[in-house]
Design an enzyme around this catalytic site. Structure first.
Site, PDB file in Angstrom:
ATOM      1  CE  LYS A  14      19.967  67.353  61.254  1.00  0.00           C
ATOM      2  NZ  LYS A  14      20.799  68.549  61.141  1.00  0.00           N
TER       3      LYS A  14
ATOM      4  CE1 TYR B 294      25.238  65.514  62.023  1.00  0.00           C
ATOM      5  CE2 TYR B 294      23.525  64.744  63.762  1.00  0.00           C
ATOM      6  CZ  TYR B 294      23.991  65.279  62.647  1.00  0.00           C
ATOM      7  OH  TYR B 294      22.800  65.950  61.772  1.00  0.00           O
TER       8      TYR B 294
ATOM      9  CG  ASN C  20      20.148  72.066  59.947  1.00  0.00           C
ATOM     10  OD1 ASN C  20      19.744  71.187  60.576  1.00  0.00           O
ATOM     11  ND2 ASN C  20      21.215  72.207  59.479  1.00  0.00           N
TER      12      ASN C  20
ATOM     13  CG  HIS D  58      22.154  64.026  57.949  1.00  0.00           C
ATOM     14  ND1 HIS D  58      23.463  64.627  58.221  1.00  0.00           N
ATOM     15  CD2 HIS D  58      22.369  63.007  57.297  1.00  0.00           C
ATOM     16  CE1 HIS D  58      24.336  63.841  57.688  1.00  0.00           C
ATOM     17  NE2 HIS D  58      23.772  62.693  57.283  1.00  0.00           N
TER      18      HIS D  58
ATOM     19  CD  GLU E 242      26.086  60.247  56.936  1.00  0.00           C
ATOM     20  OE1 GLU E 242      25.217  60.484  56.241  1.00  0.00           O
ATOM     21  OE2 GLU E 242      27.041  61.058  57.498  1.00  0.00           O
TER      22      GLU E 242
HETATM   23  P1  ADP Z   1      25.293  69.645  57.658  1.00  0.00           P
HETATM   24  O1  ADP Z   1      24.374  68.946  58.237  1.00  0.00           O
HETATM   25  O2  ADP Z   1      24.919  70.608  56.564  1.00  0.00           O
HETATM   26  O3  ADP Z   1      26.236  68.504  56.831  1.00  0.00           O
HETATM   27  P2  ADP Z   1      27.419  69.936  59.615  1.00  0.00           P
HETATM   28  O4  ADP Z   1      28.122  68.505  59.330  1.00  0.00           O
HETATM   29  O5  ADP Z   1      28.632  71.061  59.699  1.00  0.00           O
HETATM   30  O6  ADP Z   1      26.396  70.460  58.741  1.00  0.00           O
HETATM   31  O7  ADP Z   1      26.734  70.033  60.975  1.00  0.00           O
HETATM   32  C1  ADP Z   1      25.942  68.870  61.447  1.00  0.00           C
HETATM   33  C2  ADP Z   1      24.743  69.668  61.952  1.00  0.00           C
HETATM   34  O8  ADP Z   1      25.130  70.499  63.226  1.00  0.00           O
HETATM   35  C3  ADP Z   1      23.850  70.799  61.054  1.00  0.00           C
HETATM   36  O9  ADP Z   1      22.951  70.203  60.252  1.00  0.00           O
HETATM   37  C4  ADP Z   1      23.401  71.415  62.302  1.00  0.00           C
HETATM   38  O10 ADP Z   1      22.128  70.697  62.822  1.00  0.00           O
HETATM   39  C5  ADP Z   1      24.295  71.350  63.623  1.00  0.00           C
HETATM   40  N1  ADP Z   1      25.007  72.582  63.630  1.00  0.00           N
HETATM   41  C6  ADP Z   1      26.310  72.930  62.816  1.00  0.00           C
HETATM   42  N2  ADP Z   1      26.659  74.032  63.025  1.00  0.00           N
HETATM   43  C7  ADP Z   1      26.154  74.336  64.216  1.00  0.00           C
HETATM   44  C8  ADP Z   1      26.043  75.293  65.210  1.00  0.00           C
HETATM   45  N3  ADP Z   1      26.937  76.604  64.842  1.00  0.00           N
HETATM   46  N4  ADP Z   1      25.357  75.448  66.146  1.00  0.00           N
HETATM   47  C9  ADP Z   1      24.385  74.513  66.188  1.00  0.00           C
HETATM   48  N5  ADP Z   1      24.353  73.542  65.497  1.00  0.00           N
HETATM   49  C10 ADP Z   1      24.849  73.560  64.641  1.00  0.00           C
END
Ligand code: ADP
Length: 169
Positions: free
Chosen positions: A29, A69, A132, A135, A146
């Site tokens: 990211k 997303y 974080n 992805h 994707e």
């Molecule tokens: P992952 O990336 O671990 O598969 P998700 O699909 O649940 O997780 O969420 C996609 C992305 O959205 C996350 O990697 C993160 O960047 C963001 N995200 C998820 N939950 C939150 C939150 N509570 N607040 C802000 N950003 C979030």
């Protein structure tokens, strides 16, 4: 060994079974790119033994971020998430190997980096859920979806990983 085992279509060969051709979409990211973590992240997947099938740096447009997303569009953080993903270039990757979807998720760690295990990418390199770093697709079906969204067919490279006999039985 390879020549006698992997025929043109390779249907009898374990190394080229559907499972070993599983693919996942992984993306560094914008925060990971800005923080200079691209090499470290690619390294972890390479050293694990997966095959890099596609790689590019890319400025993600808003509509693609929303499509990627789309399952999260009702979440309160969705607008922030789209802004984050489009805030700078990302590095897009397609990785291939047996069980690569689940394994990549393990290498990546939990969504919230504070809950991610040490040793994982998020556990070692991040502190905030909204920053974080990386992805990874959450299912084989989403991996296919994707990779189709982010890569054109011509951007995916079919090449034989010569190390395969040292990685797979
Ligand atoms: P992952 O990336 O671990 O598969 P998700 O699909 O649940 O997780 O969420 C996609 C992305 O959205 C996350 O990697 C993160 O960047 C963001 N995200 C998820 N939950 C939150 C939150 N509570 N607040 C802000 N950003 C979030």
């Amino acid at each position: 060994i390879l020549a006698s085992c992997c025929g043109e279509r390779g249907e009898h060969c374990g190394r080229r079974s559907a499972q070993s051709r599983e693919q996942t979409y992984v993306m560094v990211k914008p925060d990971g790119v800005q923080r200079g973590l691209v090499g470290e992240i690619i390294s972890r997947f390479e050293r694990k033994g997966f095959r890099l099938a596609g790689l590019k740096m890319f400025q993600c447009p808003k509509d693609l971020a929303k499509k990627h997303y789309e399952e999260l569009q009702e979440k309160p953080f969705f607008p922030k998430l789209v802004k984050y993903i489009t805030s700078g270039p990302v590095v897009c990757m397609a990785w291939e190997g047996p069980g690569v979807v689940a394994s990549a998720r393990k290498l990546i760690g939990s969504t919230n980096p504070l809950q991610a295990e040490p040793g994982t990418i998020r556990g070692d390199l991040a502190v905030a859920v909204g920053r974080n770093v990386i992805h990874g697709s959450d299912s084989v079906a989403n991996g296919e979806r994707e990779i189709g969204l982010w890569f054109g067919e011509a951007e995916l490279c079919k090449w034989h990983l010569e190390l395969t006999p040292w990685l797979l039985e």
